[in-house]
Write a protein that holds these residues in place. Structure first.
Motif, mmCIF file in Angstrom:
data_model
loop_
_atom_site.group_PDB
_atom_site.id
_atom_site.type_symbol
_atom_site.label_atom_id
_atom_site.label_comp_id
_atom_site.label_asym_id
_atom_site.label_seq_id
_atom_site.Cartn_x
_atom_site.Cartn_y
_atom_site.Cartn_z
ATOM 1 N N ASP A 32 0.848 -1.114 -0.139
ATOM 2 C CA ASP A 32 -0.138 -0.127 -0.053
ATOM 3 C C ASP A 32 0.863 1.254 -0.062
ATOM 4 O O ASP A 32 0.484 2.248 -0.941
ATOM 5 C CB ASP A 32 -0.866 -0.196 1.289
ATOM 6 C CG ASP A 32 -1.779 1.213 1.453
ATOM 7 O OD1 ASP A 32 -1.494 2.078 0.556
ATOM 8 O OD2 ASP A 32 -2.539 1.375 2.296
ATOM 9 N N ASN A 93 -9.327 -0.162 0.965
ATOM 10 C CA ASN A 93 -8.274 -0.486 -0.114
ATOM 11 C C ASN A 93 -9.188 -0.649 -1.202
ATOM 12 O O ASN A 93 -8.523 -0.138 -2.330
ATOM 13 C CB ASN A 93 -7.512 -1.649 0.549
ATOM 14 C CG ASN A 93 -6.418 -1.356 1.481
ATOM 15 O OD1 ASN A 93 -6.078 -0.096 1.320
ATOM 16 N ND2 ASN A 93 -5.966 -2.316 2.228
ATOM 17 N N GLN A 96 -10.454 2.790 -2.712
ATOM 18 C CA GLN A 96 -9.129 3.490 -3.327
ATOM 19 C C GLN A 96 -8.794 2.865 -4.556
ATOM 20 O O GLN A 96 -8.377 3.465 -5.642
ATOM 21 C CB GLN A 96 -7.875 3.648 -2.578
ATOM 22 C CG GLN A 96 -8.295 4.434 -1.096
ATOM 23 C CD GLN A 96 -7.071 4.505 -0.296
ATOM 24 O OE1 GLN A 96 -6.195 5.520 -0.440
ATOM 25 N NE2 GLN A 96 -7.098 3.762 0.651
ATOM 26 N N ASN A 123 -9.188 6.800 1.509
ATOM 27 C CA ASN A 123 -8.056 7.304 2.244
ATOM 28 C C ASN A 123 -8.580 7.407 3.704
ATOM 29 O O ASN A 123 -8.017 7.061 4.811
ATOM 30 C CB ASN A 123 -7.361 8.322 1.678
ATOM 31 C CG ASN A 123 -5.992 8.626 2.241
ATOM 32 O OD1 ASN A 123 -5.586 7.737 3.182
ATOM 33 N ND2 ASN A 123 -5.474 9.433 1.951
ATOM 34 N N PHE A 126 -9.309 4.395 5.888
ATOM 35 C CA PHE A 126 -8.063 3.653 6.123
ATOM 36 C C PHE A 126 -7.536 4.250 7.428
ATOM 37 O O PHE A 126 -7.343 3.511 8.204
ATOM 38 C CB PHE A 126 -7.154 3.758 5.071
ATOM 39 C CG PHE A 126 -5.663 3.015 5.252
ATOM 40 C CD1 PHE A 126 -5.565 1.444 5.123
ATOM 41 C CD2 PHE A 126 -4.865 3.794 5.810
ATOM 42 C CE1 PHE A 126 -4.573 1.070 5.455
ATOM 43 C CE2 PHE A 126 -3.499 3.298 6.306
ATOM 44 C CZ PHE A 126 -3.152 1.860 5.915
ATOM 45 N N PHE A 188 -3.260 -1.332 -4.186
ATOM 46 C CA PHE A 188 -4.438 -1.451 -3.110
ATOM 47 C C PHE A 188 -5.455 -2.459 -3.183
ATOM 48 O O PHE A 188 -5.856 -3.011 -2.435
ATOM 49 C CB PHE A 188 -5.429 0.019 -3.738
ATOM 50 C CG PHE A 188 -4.749 1.218 -3.150
ATOM 51 C CD1 PHE A 188 -4.786 1.298 -1.838
ATOM 52 C CD2 PHE A 188 -4.459 2.337 -3.940
ATOM 53 C CE1 PHE A 188 -4.256 2.636 -0.938
ATOM 54 C CE2 PHE A 188 -3.924 3.437 -3.376
ATOM 55 C CZ PHE A 188 -3.946 3.496 -1.993
ATOM 56 N N ALA A 191 -3.311 -5.097 -1.525
ATOM 57 C CA ALA A 191 -3.303 -4.843 -0.176
ATOM 58 C C ALA A 191 -4.743 -5.432 0.415
ATOM 59 O O ALA A 191 -4.695 -5.956 1.680
ATOM 60 C CB ALA A 191 -3.046 -3.542 0.085
ATOM 61 N N ALA A 192 -5.822 -5.302 -0.240
ATOM 62 C CA ALA A 192 -7.042 -5.701 0.305
ATOM 63 C C ALA A 192 -6.938 -7.259 0.405
ATOM 64 O O ALA A 192 -7.456 -7.902 1.431
ATOM 65 C CB ALA A 192 -8.287 -5.215 -0.640
#
Length: 301
Positions: A32, A93, A96, A123, A126, A188, A191-192
Protein backbone atom coordinates in the motif's frame (compact mmCIF):
# COMPACT_ATOMS: atom_id res chain seq x y z
CA UNK A 1 8.22 -9.19 6.44
CA UNK A 2 9.28 -10.02 10.00
CA UNK A 3 10.97 -13.32 9.29
CA UNK A 4 14.55 -12.04 9.49
CA UNK A 5 17.03 -14.48 10.98
CA UNK A 6 18.26 -12.52 13.98
CA UNK A 7 20.56 -14.11 16.57
CA UNK A 8 18.86 -14.99 19.80
CA UNK A 9 19.35 -12.52 22.60
CA UNK A 10 20.22 -9.63 20.31
CA UNK A 11 18.80 -6.16 20.87
CA UNK A 12 17.06 -6.16 17.49
CA UNK A 13 15.17 -9.36 18.25
CA UNK A 14 14.14 -7.98 21.62
CA UNK A 15 12.78 -4.85 19.94
CA UNK A 16 10.83 -6.62 17.19
CA UNK A 17 7.28 -7.67 18.11
CA UNK A 18 6.10 -11.24 17.71
CA UNK A 19 4.56 -11.03 14.22
CA UNK A 20 4.03 -14.73 13.61
CA UNK A 21 0.92 -15.24 11.53
CA UNK A 22 0.77 -11.60 10.37
CA UNK A 23 3.36 -11.43 7.60
CA UNK A 24 0.58 -10.95 5.06
CA UNK A 25 -0.61 -7.87 6.90
CA UNK A 26 2.89 -6.41 6.92
CA UNK A 27 3.19 -7.15 3.21
CA UNK A 28 -0.19 -5.49 2.56
CA UNK A 29 0.78 -2.31 4.40
CA UNK A 30 4.15 -2.20 2.62
CA UNK A 31 2.57 -2.66 -0.82
CA UNK A 32 0.00 0.00 0.00
CA UNK A 33 2.75 2.45 0.95
CA UNK A 34 4.75 1.56 -2.15
CA UNK A 35 1.84 2.37 -4.45
CA UNK A 36 1.11 5.60 -2.59
CA UNK A 37 4.74 6.61 -2.89
CA UNK A 38 4.56 6.05 -6.63
CA UNK A 39 1.59 8.35 -7.17
CA UNK A 40 1.96 11.00 -4.46
CA UNK A 41 4.82 13.07 -5.98
CA UNK A 42 3.05 13.28 -9.37
CA UNK A 43 -0.60 13.45 -8.28
CA UNK A 44 -1.20 16.82 -9.99
CA UNK A 45 1.26 16.49 -12.85
CA UNK A 46 -0.39 13.25 -13.94
CA UNK A 47 -3.67 14.95 -14.84
CA UNK A 48 -2.04 17.87 -16.60
CA UNK A 49 0.11 15.47 -18.64
CA UNK A 50 -2.62 12.99 -19.60
CA UNK A 51 -5.74 15.20 -19.89
CA UNK A 52 -6.74 18.58 -21.30
CA UNK A 53 -7.56 19.98 -17.86
CA UNK A 54 -5.72 23.05 -16.70
CA UNK A 55 -3.66 23.13 -13.54
CA UNK A 56 -6.27 25.31 -11.81
CA UNK A 57 -9.16 22.95 -12.54
CA UNK A 58 -7.16 19.95 -11.43
CA UNK A 59 -6.27 21.70 -8.18
CA UNK A 60 -9.91 22.74 -7.64
CA UNK A 61 -11.21 19.18 -8.09
CA UNK A 62 -8.63 17.72 -5.72
CA UNK A 63 -9.30 20.46 -3.14
CA UNK A 64 -13.06 19.85 -3.17
CA UNK A 65 -12.45 16.13 -2.74
CA UNK A 66 -10.19 16.85 0.25
CA UNK A 67 -12.93 18.98 1.84
CA UNK A 68 -15.48 16.19 1.38
CA UNK A 69 -13.19 13.94 3.38
CA UNK A 70 -13.67 16.04 6.55
CA UNK A 71 -17.38 15.27 7.17
CA UNK A 72 -16.88 11.71 5.90
CA UNK A 73 -14.44 10.86 8.70
CA UNK A 74 -17.12 10.41 11.43
CA UNK A 75 -19.03 8.12 9.09
CA UNK A 76 -15.90 6.05 8.59
CA UNK A 77 -15.53 5.82 12.36
CA UNK A 78 -19.08 4.50 12.75
CA UNK A 79 -18.47 2.00 9.96
CA UNK A 80 -15.31 0.80 11.71
CA UNK A 81 -17.13 0.49 15.02
CA UNK A 82 -19.89 -1.60 13.45
CA UNK A 83 -17.94 -3.89 11.11
CA UNK A 84 -14.47 -3.97 12.67
CA UNK A 85 -11.10 -2.46 11.85
CA UNK A 86 -9.94 -5.20 9.48
CA UNK A 87 -13.08 -5.09 7.36
CA UNK A 88 -12.85 -1.30 7.22
CA UNK A 89 -9.25 -1.46 5.98
CA UNK A 90 -10.22 -3.98 3.30
CA UNK A 91 -13.12 -1.81 2.14
CA UNK A 92 -10.92 1.30 2.13
CA UNK A 93 -8.30 -0.41 -0.03
CA UNK A 94 -10.91 -1.62 -2.51
CA UNK A 95 -12.48 1.84 -2.61
CA UNK A 96 -9.16 3.48 -3.39
CA UNK A 97 -8.44 0.83 -6.03
CA UNK A 98 -11.70 1.75 -7.78
CA UNK A 99 -10.88 5.43 -7.56
CA UNK A 100 -7.39 5.07 -9.01
CA UNK A 101 -8.62 2.85 -11.82
CA UNK A 102 -11.01 5.68 -12.68
CA UNK A 103 -8.04 8.05 -12.77
CA UNK A 104 -6.92 6.16 -15.86
CA UNK A 105 -10.20 7.10 -17.60
CA UNK A 106 -10.54 10.74 -16.52
CA UNK A 107 -11.44 13.04 -19.41
CA UNK A 108 -13.47 15.81 -17.74
CA UNK A 109 -13.66 17.91 -14.59
CA UNK A 110 -16.72 16.06 -13.28
CA UNK A 111 -15.14 12.65 -13.77
CA UNK A 112 -12.00 13.79 -11.99
CA UNK A 113 -14.03 15.19 -9.09
CA UNK A 114 -15.99 11.95 -8.60
CA UNK A 115 -12.88 9.78 -8.80
CA UNK A 116 -11.01 12.05 -6.38
CA UNK A 117 -13.90 11.95 -3.89
CA UNK A 118 -13.92 8.14 -4.01
CA UNK A 119 -10.18 8.07 -3.35
CA UNK A 120 -10.48 10.49 -0.43
CA UNK A 121 -13.32 8.50 1.13
CA UNK A 122 -11.24 5.34 1.00
CA UNK A 123 -8.19 7.12 2.37
CA UNK A 124 -10.21 8.56 5.25
CA UNK A 125 -11.59 5.14 6.17
CA UNK A 126 -8.08 3.65 6.14
CA UNK A 127 -6.60 6.15 8.58
CA UNK A 128 -9.58 5.77 10.89
CA UNK A 129 -9.26 1.98 11.05
CA UNK A 130 -5.48 1.67 10.87
CA UNK A 131 -4.71 2.33 14.59
CA UNK A 132 -7.54 0.02 15.68
CA UNK A 133 -6.26 -2.73 13.37
CA UNK A 134 -2.74 -2.49 14.81
CA UNK A 135 -4.22 -2.60 18.32
CA UNK A 136 -6.20 -5.74 17.47
CA UNK A 137 -3.21 -7.45 15.88
CA UNK A 138 -0.91 -6.55 18.77
CA UNK A 139 -3.54 -7.84 21.25
CA UNK A 140 -2.61 -5.05 23.66
CA UNK A 141 1.06 -6.15 23.96
CA UNK A 142 3.99 -3.94 22.92
CA UNK A 143 1.91 -1.66 20.77
CA UNK A 144 4.76 0.86 20.53
CA UNK A 145 6.94 -1.72 18.80
CA UNK A 146 4.15 -2.65 16.40
CA UNK A 147 3.48 0.97 15.42
CA UNK A 148 7.20 1.69 15.10
CA UNK A 149 7.80 -1.30 12.84
CA UNK A 150 4.77 -0.67 10.62
CA UNK A 151 5.54 3.03 10.35
CA UNK A 152 9.12 2.24 9.36
CA UNK A 153 7.90 -0.14 6.66
CA UNK A 154 5.43 2.41 5.35
CA UNK A 155 8.05 5.16 5.17
CA UNK A 156 10.41 2.81 3.39
CA UNK A 157 7.66 1.96 0.92
CA UNK A 158 6.93 5.66 0.31
CA UNK A 159 10.60 6.35 -0.36
CA UNK A 160 11.06 3.41 -2.72
CA UNK A 161 7.83 4.31 -4.51
CA UNK A 162 8.87 7.92 -5.03
CA UNK A 163 12.20 6.78 -6.46
CA UNK A 164 10.49 4.33 -8.81
CA UNK A 165 8.03 7.00 -9.96
CA UNK A 166 10.86 9.37 -10.80
CA UNK A 167 12.55 6.72 -12.90
CA UNK A 168 9.26 5.78 -14.63
CA UNK A 169 8.51 9.37 -15.59
CA UNK A 170 12.08 10.04 -16.68
CA UNK A 171 12.16 6.97 -18.92
CA UNK A 172 8.57 6.56 -20.07
CA UNK A 173 7.18 10.11 -20.16
CA UNK A 174 3.37 10.00 -20.49
CA UNK A 175 3.35 6.21 -20.50
CA UNK A 176 5.31 6.37 -17.26
CA UNK A 177 2.53 8.44 -15.66
CA UNK A 178 -0.05 5.90 -16.75
CA UNK A 179 2.05 3.02 -15.43
CA UNK A 180 2.34 4.77 -12.05
CA UNK A 181 -1.43 5.09 -11.62
CA UNK A 182 -2.07 1.53 -12.83
CA UNK A 183 0.49 0.07 -10.40
CA UNK A 184 -0.96 2.15 -7.57
CA UNK A 185 -4.47 0.82 -8.25
CA UNK A 186 -3.19 -2.76 -8.36
CA UNK A 187 -1.29 -2.22 -5.11
CA UNK A 188 -4.51 -1.30 -3.29
CA UNK A 189 -6.28 -4.36 -4.65
CA UNK A 190 -3.39 -6.60 -3.58
CA UNK A 191 -3.32 -4.97 -0.13
CA UNK A 192 -7.04 -5.67 0.33
CA UNK A 193 -6.58 -9.34 -0.55
CA UNK A 194 -3.57 -9.80 1.73
CA UNK A 195 -5.29 -8.03 4.63
CA UNK A 196 -8.28 -10.33 4.32
CA UNK A 197 -6.08 -13.45 4.06
CA UNK A 198 -4.13 -12.34 7.12
CA UNK A 199 -7.26 -12.77 9.24
CA UNK A 200 -7.37 -16.55 8.64
CA UNK A 201 -3.60 -16.88 9.05
CA UNK A 202 -3.70 -15.05 12.37
CA UNK A 203 -6.55 -17.23 13.60
CA UNK A 204 -4.66 -20.41 12.72
CA UNK A 205 -1.54 -19.16 14.49
CA UNK A 206 -3.53 -18.30 17.60
CA UNK A 207 -5.25 -21.68 17.70
CA UNK A 208 -1.93 -23.50 17.19
CA UNK A 209 -0.29 -21.64 20.10
CA UNK A 210 -3.29 -21.89 22.39
CA UNK A 211 -2.99 -23.97 25.55
CA UNK A 212 -5.33 -26.97 25.45
CA UNK A 213 -7.96 -27.02 28.09
CA UNK A 214 -7.78 -29.53 30.88
CA UNK A 215 -9.93 -32.56 30.47
CA UNK A 216 -12.95 -32.91 32.65
CA UNK A 217 -12.37 -35.01 35.77
CA UNK A 218 -13.07 -38.66 35.18
CA UNK A 219 -13.85 -39.59 38.79
CA UNK A 220 -17.41 -38.24 38.67
CA UNK A 221 -19.79 -41.21 38.85
CA UNK A 222 -22.20 -41.39 35.91
CA UNK A 223 -25.82 -40.70 36.66
CA UNK A 224 -28.23 -43.34 35.54
CA UNK A 225 -30.83 -42.37 32.97
CA UNK A 226 -34.26 -41.71 34.41
CA UNK A 227 -32.99 -41.11 37.98
CA UNK A 228 -33.55 -37.94 39.95
CA UNK A 229 -30.62 -36.14 41.58
CA UNK A 230 -29.93 -37.37 45.07
CA UNK A 231 -31.15 -35.08 47.84
CA UNK A 232 -30.52 -34.75 51.51
CA UNK A 233 -33.48 -36.78 52.77
CA UNK A 234 -34.76 -40.23 51.99
CA UNK A 235 -37.99 -38.85 50.54
CA UNK A 236 -36.15 -36.90 47.84
CA UNK A 237 -34.24 -39.85 46.47
CA UNK A 238 -37.10 -41.20 44.40
CA UNK A 239 -36.73 -41.54 40.65
CA UNK A 240 -38.66 -39.89 37.88
CA UNK A 241 -38.45 -39.67 34.12
CA UNK A 242 -35.86 -37.19 32.78
CA UNK A 243 -38.17 -36.26 29.92
CA UNK A 244 -40.71 -34.92 32.41
CA UNK A 245 -38.23 -32.55 33.99
CA UNK A 246 -38.29 -29.08 32.43
CA UNK A 247 -34.76 -28.26 33.57
CA UNK A 248 -32.32 -29.54 30.95
CA UNK A 249 -29.34 -28.19 32.89
CA UNK A 250 -29.83 -29.80 36.26
CA UNK A 251 -27.21 -29.12 38.96
CA UNK A 252 -24.56 -31.65 39.84
CA UNK A 253 -25.85 -34.27 42.31
CA UNK A 254 -22.74 -33.94 44.44
CA UNK A 255 -23.09 -30.20 44.98
CA UNK A 256 -26.81 -29.31 45.07
CA UNK A 257 -29.90 -30.99 46.56
CA UNK A 258 -32.80 -32.06 44.44
CA UNK A 259 -34.92 -29.19 45.75
CA UNK A 260 -32.97 -26.89 43.41
CA UNK A 261 -34.43 -28.72 40.42
CA UNK A 262 -37.91 -28.43 41.87
CA UNK A 263 -37.41 -24.72 42.53
CA UNK A 264 -36.18 -24.21 38.95
CA UNK A 265 -39.25 -26.05 37.64
CA UNK A 266 -41.61 -23.94 39.71
CA UNK A 267 -40.01 -20.70 38.50
CA UNK A 268 -40.60 -21.63 34.87
CA UNK A 269 -44.24 -22.46 35.50
CA UNK A 270 -43.96 -26.22 35.09
CA UNK A 271 -45.40 -28.69 37.61
CA UNK A 272 -42.90 -30.08 40.03
CA UNK A 273 -41.78 -33.70 39.42
CA UNK A 274 -43.86 -36.21 41.30
CA UNK A 275 -42.47 -38.51 43.95
CA UNK A 276 -43.46 -42.13 44.30
CA UNK A 277 -42.79 -42.35 47.99
CA UNK A 278 -43.95 -39.04 49.47
CA UNK A 279 -46.53 -36.61 48.04
CA UNK A 280 -45.26 -33.20 47.04
CA UNK A 281 -47.42 -31.39 49.59
CA UNK A 282 -46.35 -33.68 52.40
CA UNK A 283 -42.71 -33.33 51.40
CA UNK A 284 -42.87 -29.56 51.85
CA UNK A 285 -45.06 -29.67 54.98
CA UNK A 286 -43.44 -28.19 58.11
CA UNK A 287 -41.75 -30.78 60.25
CA UNK A 288 -42.60 -31.06 63.98
CA UNK A 289 -40.05 -29.48 66.20
CA UNK A 290 -37.89 -31.93 68.16
CA UNK A 291 -37.37 -29.46 71.01
CA UNK A 292 -40.02 -29.70 73.79
CA UNK A 293 -42.07 -26.64 74.52
CA UNK A 294 -41.37 -24.44 77.51
CA UNK A 295 -44.58 -25.53 79.34
CA UNK A 296 -43.84 -29.22 78.89
CA UNK A 297 -40.32 -28.71 80.17
CA UNK A 298 -41.59 -26.95 83.31
CA UNK A 299 -44.18 -29.70 83.89
CA UNK A 300 -41.54 -32.37 83.59
CA UNK A 301 -39.35 -30.50 86.04
Amino acid sequence: MCGWDVPKGSAVRAWLPDARGHRRLFSALSIDALGTGLFLPFSILYFTATTDLTLGRVGLALSIAALVRIPATPGAGMFCDRFGARSTVVVSNLTQAVGFFNYLLVDSFGHLLIAAVVVQLGNSAFWVAYPALVHDVAEGNRQESWFALITSLRHAGLGVGALGASLAVAVGGTNGYTAIVAINALSFAAAAILTRLDASAGTQATSANATPEHDAPQNTPPRAAGRAPSGTGPSSASSYSTSASPCSHSPSPSAFPSSWSIRCACRRGYPAPSSRSTPYSARWAPRPSARPSRGAAEAAA
